[in-house]
Design an enzyme around this catalytic site. Sequence first.
Site, PDB file in Angstrom:
ATOM      1  N   ASP A 192       0.851  -1.194   0.000  1.00 34.36           N
ATOM      2  CA  ASP A 192       0.000   0.000   0.000  1.00 34.36           C
ATOM      3  C   ASP A 192       0.886   1.244   0.000  1.00 34.36           C
ATOM      4  OD1 ASP A 192      -2.999   0.970   0.696  1.00 34.36           O
ATOM      5  OD2 ASP A 192      -1.531   2.247   1.716  1.00 34.36           O
ATOM      6  N   TYR A 204       3.312   9.707  -0.480  1.00 35.24           N
ATOM      7  CA  TYR A 204       4.435   9.132   0.277  1.00 35.24           C
ATOM      8  C   TYR A 204       5.763   9.300  -0.459  1.00 35.24           C
ATOM      9  CZ  TYR A 204       0.479   6.594   2.435  1.00 35.24           C
ATOM     10  OH  TYR A 204      -0.714   6.240   3.018  1.00 35.24           O
ATOM     11  N   LYS A 238      -2.519   5.924  -4.407  1.00 34.22           N
ATOM     12  CA  LYS A 238      -3.600   6.884  -4.110  1.00 34.22           C
ATOM     13  C   LYS A 238      -3.296   8.229  -4.736  1.00 34.22           C
ATOM     14  CE  LYS A 238      -3.558   4.717   0.442  1.00 34.22           C
ATOM     15  NZ  LYS A 238      -2.144   4.606   0.847  1.00 34.22           N
ATOM     16  N   HIS A 261      -7.262   9.787  -2.127  1.00 32.40           N
ATOM     17  CA  HIS A 261      -6.645   9.688  -0.802  1.00 32.40           C
ATOM     18  C   HIS A 261      -7.499  10.347   0.295  1.00 32.40           C
ATOM     19  CE1 HIS A 261      -2.339   9.195   0.988  1.00 32.40           C
ATOM     20  NE2 HIS A 261      -3.247   9.011   1.933  1.00 32.40           N
TER      21      HIS A 261
HETATM   22  P1  NDP Z   1       0.731   1.340  11.817  1.00 25.84           P
HETATM   23  O1  NDP Z   1      -0.418   1.169  12.754  1.00 25.84           O
HETATM   24  O2  NDP Z   1       0.996   0.332  10.779  1.00 25.84           O
HETATM   25  O3  NDP Z   1       2.021   1.503  12.755  1.00 25.84           O
HETATM   26  C1  NDP Z   1       3.303   1.745  12.231  1.00 25.84           C
HETATM   27  C2  NDP Z   1       4.216   2.108  13.416  1.00 25.84           C
HETATM   28  O4  NDP Z   1       4.254   1.038  14.344  1.00 25.84           O
HETATM   29  C3  NDP Z   1       5.626   2.406  13.011  1.00 25.84           C
HETATM   30  O5  NDP Z   1       6.099   3.422  13.863  1.00 25.84           O
HETATM   31  C4  NDP Z   1       6.370   1.090  13.298  1.00 25.84           C
HETATM   32  O6  NDP Z   1       7.702   1.383  13.669  1.00 25.84           O
HETATM   33  C5  NDP Z   1       5.603   0.541  14.467  1.00 25.84           C
HETATM   34  N1  NDP Z   1       5.494  -0.932  14.446  1.00 25.84           N
HETATM   35  C6  NDP Z   1       5.254  -1.713  13.351  1.00 25.84           C
HETATM   36  N2  NDP Z   1       5.190  -3.005  13.705  1.00 25.84           N
HETATM   37  C7  NDP Z   1       5.392  -3.059  15.054  1.00 25.84           C
HETATM   38  C8  NDP Z   1       5.439  -4.115  15.988  1.00 25.84           C
HETATM   39  N3  NDP Z   1       5.261  -5.373  15.601  1.00 25.84           N
HETATM   40  N4  NDP Z   1       5.651  -3.799  17.285  1.00 25.84           N
HETATM   41  C9  NDP Z   1       5.813  -2.520  17.681  1.00 25.84           C
HETATM   42  N5  NDP Z   1       5.772  -1.462  16.832  1.00 25.84           N
HETATM   43  C10 NDP Z   1       5.577  -1.733  15.519  1.00 25.84           C
HETATM   44  O7  NDP Z   1       0.604   2.823  11.203  1.00 25.84           O
HETATM   45  P2  NDP Z   1       0.657   3.448   9.753  1.00 25.84           P
HETATM   46  O8  NDP Z   1       0.247   4.857   9.922  1.00 25.84           O
HETATM   47  O9  NDP Z   1       1.941   3.200   9.076  1.00 25.84           O
HETATM   48  O10 NDP Z   1      -0.510   2.696   8.961  1.00 25.84           O
HETATM   49  C11 NDP Z   1      -0.305   1.549   8.164  1.00 25.84           C
HETATM   50  C12 NDP Z   1      -0.452   1.881   6.704  1.00 25.84           C
HETATM   51  O11 NDP Z   1      -1.756   2.425   6.451  1.00 25.84           O
HETATM   52  C13 NDP Z   1       0.486   2.978   6.190  1.00 25.84           C
HETATM   53  O12 NDP Z   1       1.797   2.544   6.012  1.00 25.84           O
HETATM   54  C14 NDP Z   1      -0.219   3.378   4.913  1.00 25.84           C
HETATM   55  O13 NDP Z   1       0.020   2.413   3.908  1.00 25.84           O
HETATM   56  C15 NDP Z   1      -1.677   3.351   5.368  1.00 25.84           C
HETATM   57  N6  NDP Z   1      -2.146   4.672   5.839  1.00 25.84           N
HETATM   58  C16 NDP Z   1      -3.095   5.305   5.075  1.00 25.84           C
HETATM   59  C17 NDP Z   1      -3.573   6.539   5.416  1.00 25.84           C
HETATM   60  C18 NDP Z   1      -4.620   7.165   4.563  1.00 25.84           C
HETATM   61  O14 NDP Z   1      -4.930   8.360   4.772  1.00 25.84           O
HETATM   62  N7  NDP Z   1      -5.186   6.476   3.610  1.00 25.84           N
HETATM   63  C19 NDP Z   1      -3.089   7.260   6.613  1.00 25.84           C
HETATM   64  C20 NDP Z   1      -2.097   6.515   7.361  1.00 25.84           C
HETATM   65  C21 NDP Z   1      -1.681   5.260   6.999  1.00 25.84           C
HETATM   66  P3  NDP Z   1       8.986   0.821  12.859  1.00 25.84           P
HETATM   67  O15 NDP Z   1       8.814   1.160  11.404  1.00 25.84           O
HETATM   68  O16 NDP Z   1      10.115   1.567  13.519  1.00 25.84           O
HETATM   69  O17 NDP Z   1       9.029  -0.645  13.133  1.00 25.84           O
END
Ligand code: NDP
Length: 280
Positions: free
Chosen positions: A45, A50, A75, A108
């Site tokens: 995704d 991004y 998006k 988006h």
């Molecule tokens: P997430 O809920 O996926 O959380 C990501 C965060 O959690 C990062 O800081 C990561 O740190 C940490 N993390 C990941 N795995 C673990 C784990 N197993 N244990 C502890 N911490 C963990 O948030 P996102 O905002 O990234 O959402 C996921 C996806 O949704 C995005 O990447 C994007 O593709 C989409 N999205 C879409 C939006 C929209 O407006 N349409 C808005 C926001 C997100 P680290 O990388 O350091 O491991």
Amino acid sequence: MTVPNVTLNDGNTIPQLGFGVFQVPPAETADVVSRALEVGYRHIDTAQMYRNEAGVGEAIAASGLARDDVFVTSKLNNGFHRPDDARRAFDETLTRLGTDHVDLFLIHWPLPTQYGGDFVSTWETLVEFQRDGRARSIGVSNFQPAHLERLAAQTEGVPAVNQVEVHPFFGNAAVREANRAAGIVTEAWAPIAQGKVGDDPVIVGIAERLGQTPAQVALRWALQRGDVVFPKTTHTERMRENFDVFGFELSDEDMAAIDGLDRGEDGRQGPHPDTMDWLG
Ligand code: NDP
């Protein structure tokens, strides 16, 4: 590990668990996505916003996987809602991804206070992309029930998905119900609340009892509710952890306990779709 497919209202299917690349730095994206593909993810995704579509394309090309084996979503960026801008931006997305089609393309944000409130002509432009086969499926993101109702009243076609913020602290019930009623699949963004599920005693308690991690419990809760998820991480160990969520189940009691963490609007972490007006 077999990731289940979810069938969309246009007949296409999407892997229920994927990998998100929001906030993955562009220069690191090819490496991060290569490792995710190696772990087994087959659904990525990304978004024009991004600025890392090129890295996603590079990783898929280098993987040796067939294009049809990887489901790719992108998006439309907020500054490109006018039809001609959307057409140009979509062409650029395909070029950056190095592909002749995306599996799913989304608006988006609805941006109801921008463009004179017109997201209908933007949606009709995405319909063109689907008709010409360059977007296999099309959908929306951050659409509130009223935005979905307006599309239904004024346009042909129903979005295949609505990608919205959903996690244990923000269940987003009204939007999920509007999606369900219209046959739209809910994609839950920030499914582990950007890492914050690890601070919650209820989730930590369930995780410890089941021998899982808090992130796995939060992902499992979303999957059992039928949502599509794509957690983001740059760490290989966490990629494996977040992918390893099909070997256990949450009981009805555990599901209900996590449902009870919903704080309504106070649990929302991102912008509210009704007022989000950032054009980038
Ligand atoms: P997430 O809920 O996926 O959380 C990501 C965060 O959690 C990062 O800081 C990561 O740190 C940490 N993390 C990941 N795995 C673990 C784990 N197993 N244990 C502890 N911490 C963990 O948030 P996102 O905002 O990234 O959402 C996921 C996806 O949704 C995005 O990447 C994007 O593709 C989409 N999205 C879409 C939006 C929209 O407006 N349409 C808005 C926001 C997100 P680290 O990388 O350091 O491991």
